[in-house]
Design a protein around this motif. Structure first.
Motif, short mmCIF file in Angstrom:
data_model
loop_
_atom_site.label_atom_id
_atom_site.label_comp_id
_atom_site.label_asym_id
_atom_site.label_seq_id
_atom_site.Cartn_x
_atom_site.Cartn_y
_atom_site.Cartn_z
N LEU A 115 0.85 -1.33 0.12
CA LEU A 115 0.06 -0.01 0.04
C LEU A 115 0.94 1.26 -0.04
O LEU A 115 0.45 2.25 -0.67
CB LEU A 115 -1.03 -0.06 1.30
N ARG A 116 1.71 1.27 0.71
CA ARG A 116 2.88 2.38 0.80
C ARG A 116 3.59 2.56 -0.69
O ARG A 116 3.53 3.54 -1.11
CB ARG A 116 3.96 2.27 1.79
N GLY A 117 3.95 1.62 -1.21
CA GLY A 117 4.47 1.61 -2.67
C GLY A 117 3.34 2.19 -3.60
O GLY A 117 3.75 2.88 -4.59
N GLN A 118 2.15 1.46 -3.71
CA GLN A 118 1.17 2.03 -4.54
C GLN A 118 0.67 3.29 -4.52
O GLN A 118 0.44 4.08 -5.44
CB GLN A 118 0.05 0.97 -4.17
N PHE A 119 0.43 3.69 -3.29
CA PHE A 119 -0.02 5.09 -2.94
C PHE A 119 0.90 6.13 -2.44
O PHE A 119 0.55 7.35 -2.87
CB PHE A 119 -1.11 4.92 -1.71
N GLY A 120 2.02 5.89 -2.28
CA GLY A 120 3.32 6.86 -2.15
C GLY A 120 2.67 7.93 -1.19
O GLY A 120 2.25 7.44 0.24
N PRO A 121 2.97 9.12 -1.27
CA PRO A 121 2.35 10.10 -0.38
C PRO A 121 1.07 10.05 0.20
O PRO A 121 0.69 10.46 1.40
CB PRO A 121 2.57 11.46 -0.94
N GLU A 122 0.10 9.47 -0.55
CA GLU A 122 -1.17 9.28 -0.28
C GLU A 122 -1.35 8.57 0.90
O GLU A 122 -2.41 8.70 1.58
CB GLU A 122 -2.03 9.00 -1.71
N TYR A 123 -0.59 7.47 1.16
CA TYR A 123 -0.72 6.58 2.22
C TYR A 123 -0.67 7.31 3.61
O TYR A 123 -1.37 7.14 4.36
CB TYR A 123 0.55 5.55 2.15
N GLU A 124 0.48 8.22 3.76
CA GLU A 124 0.77 8.92 5.15
C GLU A 124 -0.55 10.06 5.14
O GLU A 124 -0.89 10.10 6.14
CB GLU A 124 2.10 9.29 4.75
N ARG A 125 -0.90 10.48 4.18
CA ARG A 125 -2.04 11.37 4.12
C ARG A 125 -3.18 10.79 4.75
O ARG A 125 -4.10 11.29 5.64
CB ARG A 125 -2.29 12.11 2.77
N THR A 126 -3.43 9.52 4.17
CA THR A 126 -4.80 9.01 4.44
C THR A 126 -4.66 8.36 5.87
O THR A 126 -5.53 8.44 6.84
CB THR A 126 -4.96 7.58 3.53
N VAL A 127 -3.49 7.91 6.54
CA VAL A 127 -3.38 7.56 7.98
C VAL A 127 -3.51 8.74 8.65
O VAL A 127 -4.25 8.52 9.49
CB VAL A 127 -1.75 6.96 8.19
N GLY B 201 -0.86 8.07 -7.28
CA GLY B 201 -0.75 8.75 -5.77
C GLY B 201 0.50 9.77 -5.81
O GLY B 201 0.25 10.64 -4.81
N ARG B 202 1.45 9.66 -6.43
CA ARG B 202 2.47 10.43 -6.44
C ARG B 202 2.30 11.90 -7.09
O ARG B 202 3.07 12.93 -6.56
CB ARG B 202 3.82 9.85 -6.79
N THR B 203 1.33 12.05 -8.10
CA THR B 203 1.04 13.11 -8.78
C THR B 203 -0.08 13.75 -8.00
O THR B 203 -0.31 14.86 -8.66
CB THR B 203 0.52 12.66 -10.18
N LEU B 204 -0.82 13.10 -7.23
CA LEU B 204 -2.24 13.77 -6.84
C LEU B 204 -1.87 14.96 -5.76
O LEU B 204 -2.92 15.80 -6.00
CB LEU B 204 -2.86 12.63 -5.67
N GLU B 205 -0.90 15.26 -5.17
CA GLU B 205 -0.58 16.29 -4.66
C GLU B 205 -0.35 17.43 -5.72
O GLU B 205 -0.91 18.83 -5.10
CB GLU B 205 0.73 16.38 -3.81
#
Length: 180
Positions: free
Chosen positions: A33-45, A133-137
């Motif tokens: 999940l961390r690899g898939q979503f990148g920064p979105e993982y931490e944001r969601t946590v 996920g990495r471009t979402l920001e």
């Protein structure tokens, strides 16, 4: 060693092996999940208040995404979008606010043509997060400026930044290069 002692040792060993297997599986899933979503993982946590709730949400996003019919664009459609993007950038010189609004609309049309639902901004974020996920920001930042621009609250420099952010997602979606 008595039979009861042997059975107890075997049961304890089996429980330990199962617990270790479950822990390794959970770690592998978290790493995925961390690899898939990148920064979105931490944001969601942070948003969900913990890793378990966030991971449940991210898995649900993956499941939803798997049901979508996401497709690559044929070369002629990519060329068309590229030309349209050039026109939007040219408009920026004379009408920065209008160009940012056009960029937002163009990105939304591209999403729709690729097969992403475009019913609302939060849904777009959810669906894009799986592969982008990495471009979402970039999209979040651009959208924020675009919303403030509608109210006359964005500077020209912020509008220029929004165009750069929109371009990052636009180019990634146009070329079908995922940010994973």
């Amino acid at each position: 060693m008595s039979t009861n002692t042997l059975i107890t040792v075997i049961v304890v060993a089996a429980v330990v092996v199962l617990a270790l297997s479950l822990m390794l599986w959970m770690l592998a899933r978290r790493r995925h999940l961390r690899g898939q979503f990148g920064p979105e993982y931490e944001r969601t946590v942070e948003e969900k208040g913990g890793k378990l709730a966030a991971e449940r949400d991210l898995r649900a996003r993956e499941e939803r995404h798997d049901q979508l019919d996401i497709k690559e664009l044929p070369p002629e459609r990519r060329r068309h979008y590229t030309e349209e993007w050039s026109g939007v950038q040219e408009h920026f010189v004379d009408r920065p606010e209008g160009a940012v609004a056009e960029a937002d609309q163009l990105v939304t049309r591209l999403m729709r043509e690729r097969g992403y639902p475009t019913d609302g901004y939060s849904g777009q974020l959810r669906d894009l997060s799986v592969e982008h996920g990495r471009t979402l920001e970039h999209y979040r930042a651009a959208h924020d400026v675009q919303v403030r621009s509608d109210g006359g609250q964005a500077t020209t420099e912020e509008l220029r930044g929004a165009m750069v952010h929109y371009r990052a997602l636009f180019e990634e979606m146009l070329t079908d290069q995922r940010s994973r």
